[in-house]
Each structure stands twice: as C-alpha cells, then as structure tokens.
Write a protein that holds these residues in place. Sequence first.
Motif, short mmCIF file in Angstrom:
data_model
loop_
_atom_site.label_atom_id
_atom_site.label_comp_id
_atom_site.label_asym_id
_atom_site.label_seq_id
_atom_site.Cartn_x
_atom_site.Cartn_y
_atom_site.Cartn_z
N LEU A 95 43.17 49.61 37.15
CA LEU A 95 43.15 48.19 37.50
C LEU A 95 44.38 47.48 36.95
O LEU A 95 45.00 46.67 37.65
CB LEU A 95 41.88 47.54 36.96
CG LEU A 95 41.75 46.03 37.17
CD1 LEU A 95 41.77 45.68 38.65
CD2 LEU A 95 40.46 45.51 36.52
N GLN A 96 44.75 47.79 35.72
CA GLN A 96 45.93 47.16 35.12
C GLN A 96 47.19 47.52 35.90
O GLN A 96 48.04 46.66 36.15
CB GLN A 96 46.07 47.60 33.66
CG GLN A 96 47.19 46.91 32.92
CD GLN A 96 47.01 45.40 32.89
OE1 GLN A 96 45.95 44.91 32.54
NE2 GLN A 96 48.04 44.66 33.26
N THR A 97 47.29 48.77 36.31
CA THR A 97 48.44 49.21 37.10
C THR A 97 48.48 48.48 38.45
O THR A 97 49.54 48.03 38.90
CB THR A 97 48.39 50.73 37.33
OG1 THR A 97 48.41 51.40 36.06
CG2 THR A 97 49.57 51.20 38.17
N GLU A 98 47.31 48.36 39.07
CA GLU A 98 47.22 47.69 40.37
C GLU A 98 47.60 46.21 40.25
O GLU A 98 48.36 45.69 41.08
CB GLU A 98 45.79 47.82 40.92
CG GLU A 98 45.59 47.15 42.27
CD GLU A 98 44.15 47.24 42.76
OE1 GLU A 98 43.89 46.83 43.91
OE2 GLU A 98 43.29 47.72 41.99
N LEU A 99 47.09 45.54 39.22
CA LEU A 99 47.39 44.12 39.05
C LEU A 99 48.87 43.89 38.74
O LEU A 99 49.46 42.91 39.22
CB LEU A 99 46.52 43.54 37.92
CG LEU A 99 45.02 43.50 38.19
CD1 LEU A 99 44.27 42.99 36.96
CD2 LEU A 99 44.71 42.62 39.40
N ILE A 146 45.17 39.39 44.12
CA ILE A 146 44.98 39.65 42.69
C ILE A 146 43.55 39.32 42.28
O ILE A 146 42.89 40.09 41.57
CB ILE A 146 45.98 38.82 41.86
CG1 ILE A 146 47.40 39.34 42.08
CG2 ILE A 146 45.62 38.87 40.38
CD1 ILE A 146 48.47 38.51 41.40
N LYS A 147 43.05 38.18 42.76
CA LYS A 147 41.69 37.77 42.42
C LYS A 147 40.66 38.78 42.94
O LYS A 147 39.72 39.14 42.24
CB LYS A 147 41.41 36.39 43.01
CG LYS A 147 40.03 35.85 42.66
CD LYS A 147 39.83 34.45 43.24
CE LYS A 147 38.43 33.92 42.90
NZ LYS A 147 38.22 32.55 43.46
N THR A 148 40.86 39.25 44.17
CA THR A 148 39.94 40.22 44.75
C THR A 148 39.97 41.53 43.97
O THR A 148 38.92 42.13 43.69
CB THR A 148 40.31 40.48 46.22
OG1 THR A 148 40.22 39.25 46.95
CG2 THR A 148 39.37 41.50 46.84
N ASN A 184 36.73 43.10 42.01
CA ASN A 184 36.22 44.44 42.35
C ASN A 184 36.32 45.38 41.16
O ASN A 184 35.39 46.15 40.88
CB ASN A 184 37.00 45.01 43.53
CG ASN A 184 36.74 44.25 44.82
OD1 ASN A 184 35.75 43.53 44.94
ND2 ASN A 184 37.65 44.38 45.79
N GLY A 185 37.43 45.31 40.45
CA GLY A 185 37.62 46.19 39.30
C GLY A 185 36.65 45.89 38.18
O GLY A 185 36.06 46.80 37.59
N SER A 222 31.86 47.06 34.95
CA SER A 222 30.56 46.61 34.44
C SER A 222 29.46 47.59 34.82
O SER A 222 28.57 47.89 34.02
CB SER A 222 30.24 45.21 34.98
OG SER A 222 31.16 44.26 34.50
N ARG A 223 29.52 48.09 36.04
CA ARG A 223 28.51 49.05 36.51
C ARG A 223 28.59 50.34 35.69
O ARG A 223 27.56 50.89 35.27
CB ARG A 223 28.72 49.35 37.99
CG ARG A 223 27.75 50.39 38.56
CD ARG A 223 28.06 50.69 40.02
NE ARG A 223 29.39 51.24 40.19
CZ ARG A 223 29.71 52.51 39.98
NH1 ARG A 223 28.79 53.37 39.54
NH2 ARG A 223 30.95 52.94 40.18
#
Length: 245
Positions: A71-75, A109-111, A115-116, A121-122
């Motif tokens: 997620l960090q890489t994607e953001l 970015i928000k999406t 999602n991440g 959390s799951r």
Amino acid sequence: MNTYKKFLLASAMIASPLIAASSAQAQVSGIAVADPEGAILGAKSLEAANATIATTYKAQLDQVRTRQQALQTELTALAAPLDTNKDKQVSEQELAAAEAAKNPILQKIKTAQTNGQQEVSRLNAPALRAQAYVIEQITQKYNPALETVVAAKKISLVLSANSAQFAQPAVDITDAIRAEIDRVLPTANITPPANWQPGQQTVQLLQQYQQAVYAQAVRQAQSQGAAPAAPGATTPPAKPQPQGR
C-alpha cells in the motif's frame, strides 16, 4: 558544651532518616496513587500472550506487513505526479494546488487508502480480537488486585496517578498491583468465546496499548533511520512503557 552540641548534632543526623522513613511509610499506609492502565498493560500475561498470538496468527500478520508495504508503495507512486518540484515529497502547497484543480489523482489515492486499510483491518482482526480478550481478562483482575494491595498496605485512599499533581515514588502502588495481577493470572487465554465482544473499556485499553507500541516503534525506527509500520496486533520487540503520569 562543644561535646554536648556534637552529641545533639549526631543524634539529629541519625534521627532524620528514621523520621523520613516513618513519614514515607505513613504516606503509603494512608494515601496512595495508582496507574490502572500501567498495571493492566504492563502485566506479564499480556506480554506472554502477545508472543503466543504472534505465533498463532503469524500467517495473517505476515500478510498484514506485506499489504502495508504494498500500500505504501502504491500510494507513493500515485502521489508522485503531485510532487511538482520533484523533492520526493508532497507539500501542503502542492496538495492545496491539486485540490484546487480537482486533480483526479486525489480520488485514486483516497480509494487506494480505503481499500488497503479495509484489507489490513480484515487480516488483523483475529489477532486483535485475541489481544483484546487477553486485556479484558487482565482488566477483570485489577480491582481484586487493588483490594489485596490496599488491605496489605493499610491504605485508606487511592488516587489516580494521572490526576495527582505530585506524588513521592513511595506512594505509587502500581507495581504492587501489577505484581498481584501477575500472581493471580500468570497466563491468559487468547481464544475468546464465539459470541464474545469486547467492552468499551477493553477497546480503549487496546487502542492505548497499540499507540504505546507504535510510539515505541517510531522511536526505534527513528534511531535506526527507518520508517515504522502502522500499528497493529504484532508483538513489540520490547514491552511498551504505559502512558501514565
């Protein structure tokens, strides 16, 4: 006369520590302070349970770390076009400019964040549920432990450590309460009943514990020049310092 004065001086020097010790004992016997969160979150059974949770839910926790890194890489990649001065960070001015221009990247970015975070959390849920159950078991032992310590030390009034403006270390009974909790609950069960739900106090304590663990991780990462992972149910390398006075 000089000999008599020396005798009085020597007597005073001997008596002073005795008087001070007696005063401290009187304080402990009458009024004390305690940090409930510190006693609960510092219990050895929680530390031991964390190690068991880390082993039991290792697969999920490994997935959490992998997903957080992805997620960090994607953001970072999504936000790169917003870095107009190419200094490898998005300033408040650059963000404001993107918002003013209604740049569609912001929604992406928000999406991605939503999602991440939902996926993390799951994946984290089973371990966090186990951790919350352990904290609740320890919490249930706090009042009996407090009563035991109060009776043993003949204390008539216990104040919250957070509300006391000043207290001598001698009047702090947090360690004594924690020791009593450790005695009556050396280990805790990490498997909650099927329909169990954590109470509000348990949720608050879990959040406080996570914050303490995360703060410790931040300090360690800063000392090592690395970025800390987001808070979760992973076991800290060392027991966090409870947030008290």
